[in-house]
Write a protein that holds these residues in place. Structure first.
Motif, PDB file in Angstrom:
ATOM      1  N   THR A 112      -5.172   3.356   4.147  1.00  0.00           N
ATOM      2  CA  THR A 112      -5.165   4.287   3.017  1.00  0.00           C
ATOM      3  C   THR A 112      -3.760   4.469   2.482  1.00  0.00           C
ATOM      4  OG1 THR A 112      -7.124   5.419   3.857  1.00  0.00           O
ATOM      5  CG2 THR A 112      -5.747   6.639   2.298  1.00  0.00           C
ATOM      6  N   TYR A 113      -2.797   4.612   3.363  1.00  0.00           N
ATOM      7  CA  TYR A 113      -1.396   4.753   2.960  1.00  0.00           C
ATOM      8  C   TYR A 113      -0.961   3.539   2.128  1.00  0.00           C
ATOM      9  CZ  TYR A 113       3.679   4.994   3.325  1.00  0.00           C
ATOM     10  OH  TYR A 113       5.022   5.009   3.036  1.00  0.00           O
ATOM     11  N   LYS A 115      -2.908   1.404   0.474  1.00  0.00           N
ATOM     12  CA  LYS A 115      -3.668   1.334  -0.782  1.00  0.00           C
ATOM     13  C   LYS A 115      -3.174   2.333  -1.824  1.00  0.00           C
ATOM     14  CE  LYS A 115      -7.702  -0.552   1.424  1.00  0.00           C
ATOM     15  NZ  LYS A 115      -8.999  -0.304   2.008  1.00  0.00           N
ATOM     16  N   ASN A 116      -2.526   3.405  -1.409  1.00  0.00           N
ATOM     17  CA  ASN A 116      -2.079   4.453  -2.333  1.00  0.00           C
ATOM     18  C   ASN A 116      -0.587   4.387  -2.641  1.00  0.00           C
ATOM     19  OD1 ASN A 116      -4.591   5.721  -2.729  1.00  0.00           O
ATOM     20  ND2 ASN A 116      -4.413   6.685  -0.726  1.00  0.00           N
ATOM     21  N   GLN A 117      -0.011   3.212  -2.644  1.00  0.00           N
ATOM     22  CA  GLN A 117       1.430   3.083  -2.855  1.00  0.00           C
ATOM     23  C   GLN A 117       1.896   3.607  -4.219  1.00  0.00           C
ATOM     24  OE1 GLN A 117       4.236   1.857  -0.823  1.00  0.00           O
ATOM     25  NE2 GLN A 117       2.678   2.851   0.400  1.00  0.00           N
ATOM     26  N   LYS A 119       0.656   5.987  -6.135  1.00  0.00           N
ATOM     27  CA  LYS A 119       0.654   7.458  -6.094  1.00  0.00           C
ATOM     28  C   LYS A 119       1.786   7.963  -5.203  1.00  0.00           C
ATOM     29  CE  LYS A 119      -4.317   7.792  -6.660  1.00  0.00           C
ATOM     30  NZ  LYS A 119      -5.573   8.137  -5.999  1.00  0.00           N
ATOM     31  N   HIS A 120       1.968   7.317  -4.097  1.00  0.00           N
ATOM     32  CA  HIS A 120       2.988   7.719  -3.127  1.00  0.00           C
ATOM     33  C   HIS A 120       4.388   7.649  -3.739  1.00  0.00           C
ATOM     34  CE1 HIS A 120       4.987   8.057   0.769  1.00  0.00           C
ATOM     35  NE2 HIS A 120       5.656   6.961   0.483  1.00  0.00           N
TER      36      HIS A 120
END
Length: 141
Positions: A112-113, A115-117, A119-120
Protein backbone atom coordinates in the motif's frame (compact mmCIF):
# COMPACT_ATOMS: atom_id res chain seq x y z
CA UNK A 1 12.28 -28.87 -4.35
CA UNK A 2 13.50 -25.73 -2.60
CA UNK A 3 10.98 -23.26 -1.21
CA UNK A 4 12.17 -19.70 -0.60
CA UNK A 5 10.25 -16.59 0.33
CA UNK A 6 12.44 -13.61 1.18
CA UNK A 7 10.71 -10.26 0.69
CA UNK A 8 12.82 -7.18 0.03
CA UNK A 9 11.78 -3.52 -0.28
CA UNK A 10 14.23 -1.82 -2.65
CA UNK A 11 14.42 1.93 -3.27
CA UNK A 12 16.69 3.62 -5.77
CA UNK A 13 16.94 7.15 -7.14
CA UNK A 14 17.74 8.87 -10.38
CA UNK A 15 21.32 10.12 -10.70
CA UNK A 16 21.73 13.21 -8.53
CA UNK A 17 18.04 12.77 -7.62
CA UNK A 18 17.06 14.68 -10.73
CA UNK A 19 13.25 14.74 -11.18
CA UNK A 20 13.38 13.05 -14.59
CA UNK A 21 10.59 10.50 -14.16
CA UNK A 22 7.73 12.78 -15.15
CA UNK A 23 4.11 11.73 -15.44
CA UNK A 24 4.34 11.54 -19.23
CA UNK A 25 6.38 8.32 -19.16
CA UNK A 26 6.90 7.24 -15.52
CA UNK A 27 4.20 4.56 -15.75
CA UNK A 28 5.68 3.26 -19.01
CA UNK A 29 8.97 2.81 -17.16
CA UNK A 30 7.24 0.91 -14.34
CA UNK A 31 5.42 -1.28 -16.87
CA UNK A 32 8.68 -1.97 -18.69
CA UNK A 33 10.45 -2.88 -15.45
CA UNK A 34 7.59 -5.23 -14.54
CA UNK A 35 7.80 -6.93 -17.95
CA UNK A 36 11.59 -7.19 -17.67
CA UNK A 37 11.23 -8.76 -14.21
CA UNK A 38 8.90 -11.42 -15.62
CA UNK A 39 11.38 -12.16 -18.42
CA UNK A 40 14.24 -12.49 -15.90
CA UNK A 41 12.29 -14.57 -13.34
CA UNK A 42 12.25 -11.76 -10.77
CA UNK A 43 9.08 -11.84 -8.68
CA UNK A 44 7.96 -8.21 -8.46
CA UNK A 45 5.01 -7.77 -6.10
CA UNK A 46 4.74 -3.96 -6.34
CA UNK A 47 6.42 -1.05 -8.12
CA UNK A 48 5.83 2.68 -8.00
CA UNK A 49 7.71 5.85 -7.33
CA UNK A 50 7.85 9.53 -8.02
CA UNK A 51 9.83 11.91 -10.21
CA UNK A 52 13.21 11.05 -8.69
CA UNK A 53 13.00 7.51 -7.31
CA UNK A 54 11.40 4.06 -7.51
CA UNK A 55 10.22 1.56 -4.89
CA UNK A 56 10.13 -2.17 -5.71
CA UNK A 57 8.83 -4.98 -3.52
CA UNK A 58 10.35 -8.26 -4.66
CA UNK A 59 10.66 -11.82 -3.47
CA UNK A 60 14.12 -13.27 -3.98
CA UNK A 61 14.40 -16.61 -5.70
CA UNK A 62 16.66 -19.33 -4.35
CA UNK A 63 19.54 -18.37 -6.67
CA UNK A 64 19.08 -14.58 -6.58
CA UNK A 65 20.89 -11.88 -4.64
CA UNK A 66 19.74 -8.36 -3.91
CA UNK A 67 22.76 -6.92 -5.71
CA UNK A 68 22.08 -8.93 -8.88
CA UNK A 69 18.36 -8.09 -8.88
CA UNK A 70 19.07 -4.37 -8.48
CA UNK A 71 21.74 -4.52 -11.20
CA UNK A 72 19.32 -6.21 -13.61
CA UNK A 73 16.48 -3.79 -12.91
CA UNK A 74 18.52 -0.59 -12.94
CA UNK A 75 20.82 -1.53 -15.82
CA UNK A 76 18.15 -2.70 -18.21
CA UNK A 77 15.69 0.10 -17.38
CA UNK A 78 18.27 2.88 -17.85
CA UNK A 79 19.29 1.29 -21.17
CA UNK A 80 15.63 1.19 -22.25
CA UNK A 81 14.92 4.79 -21.14
CA UNK A 82 17.92 5.99 -23.16
CA UNK A 83 17.05 3.83 -26.15
CA UNK A 84 13.51 5.29 -26.16
CA UNK A 85 14.94 8.83 -25.69
CA UNK A 86 12.49 9.52 -22.85
CA UNK A 87 14.67 12.19 -21.24
CA UNK A 88 16.43 15.16 -22.87
CA UNK A 89 19.80 14.12 -21.43
CA UNK A 90 21.34 10.69 -20.85
CA UNK A 91 19.42 8.90 -18.11
CA UNK A 92 21.13 7.08 -15.24
CA UNK A 93 20.26 5.75 -11.81
CA UNK A 94 22.29 6.63 -8.73
CA UNK A 95 24.78 3.88 -7.82
CA UNK A 96 23.42 3.42 -4.30
CA UNK A 97 20.10 1.95 -3.18
CA UNK A 98 18.17 1.01 -0.05
CA UNK A 99 17.15 -2.61 0.53
CA UNK A 100 15.37 -3.92 3.62
CA UNK A 101 13.75 -7.24 4.39
CA UNK A 102 10.00 -7.32 4.86
CA UNK A 103 8.13 -9.89 6.91
CA UNK A 104 5.01 -11.62 5.56
CA UNK A 105 2.92 -9.68 8.09
CA UNK A 106 4.12 -6.36 6.57
CA UNK A 107 3.46 -7.20 2.89
CA UNK A 108 0.07 -5.51 2.67
CA UNK A 109 1.27 -2.38 4.48
CA UNK A 110 4.41 -2.04 2.33
CA UNK A 111 2.49 -2.73 -0.89
CA UNK A 112 0.00 0.00 0.00
CA UNK A 113 2.83 2.39 0.85
CA UNK A 114 4.43 1.74 -2.54
CA UNK A 115 1.16 2.09 -4.44
CA UNK A 116 0.46 5.48 -2.81
CA UNK A 117 3.74 7.20 -3.69
CA UNK A 118 2.16 10.19 -5.48
CA UNK A 119 -0.07 10.98 -2.50
CA UNK A 120 2.80 10.40 -0.10
CA UNK A 121 5.14 12.81 -1.88
CA UNK A 122 2.68 15.69 -1.83
CA UNK A 123 3.73 16.22 1.80
CA UNK A 124 7.24 14.71 1.93
CA UNK A 125 10.20 14.97 -0.46
CA UNK A 126 12.33 11.99 -1.37
CA UNK A 127 15.20 13.53 0.63
CA UNK A 128 12.95 13.58 3.72
CA UNK A 129 11.81 10.02 3.01
CA UNK A 130 15.42 8.87 2.59
CA UNK A 131 16.38 10.45 5.91
CA UNK A 132 13.51 8.62 7.61
CA UNK A 133 14.69 5.33 6.08
CA UNK A 134 18.22 6.03 7.32
CA UNK A 135 16.98 6.66 10.87
CA UNK A 136 14.44 3.83 10.92
CA UNK A 137 16.96 1.21 9.86
CA UNK A 138 19.90 2.55 11.85
CA UNK A 139 22.06 3.64 8.92
CA UNK A 140 24.37 6.63 9.28
CA UNK A 141 23.30 9.91 7.71
Amino acid sequence: MSHVRIWVHIVFATKDREPLLNNAFRYDVFKHIAENCIAKDIFLQAINGYTDHIHCLISLGKDQSIAKIVQLIKGESSFWINQQKLTPQKFAWQDDYFAVSISESQLSQVSTYIKNQEKHHVTRSFAQEANLFMKRYGWEL
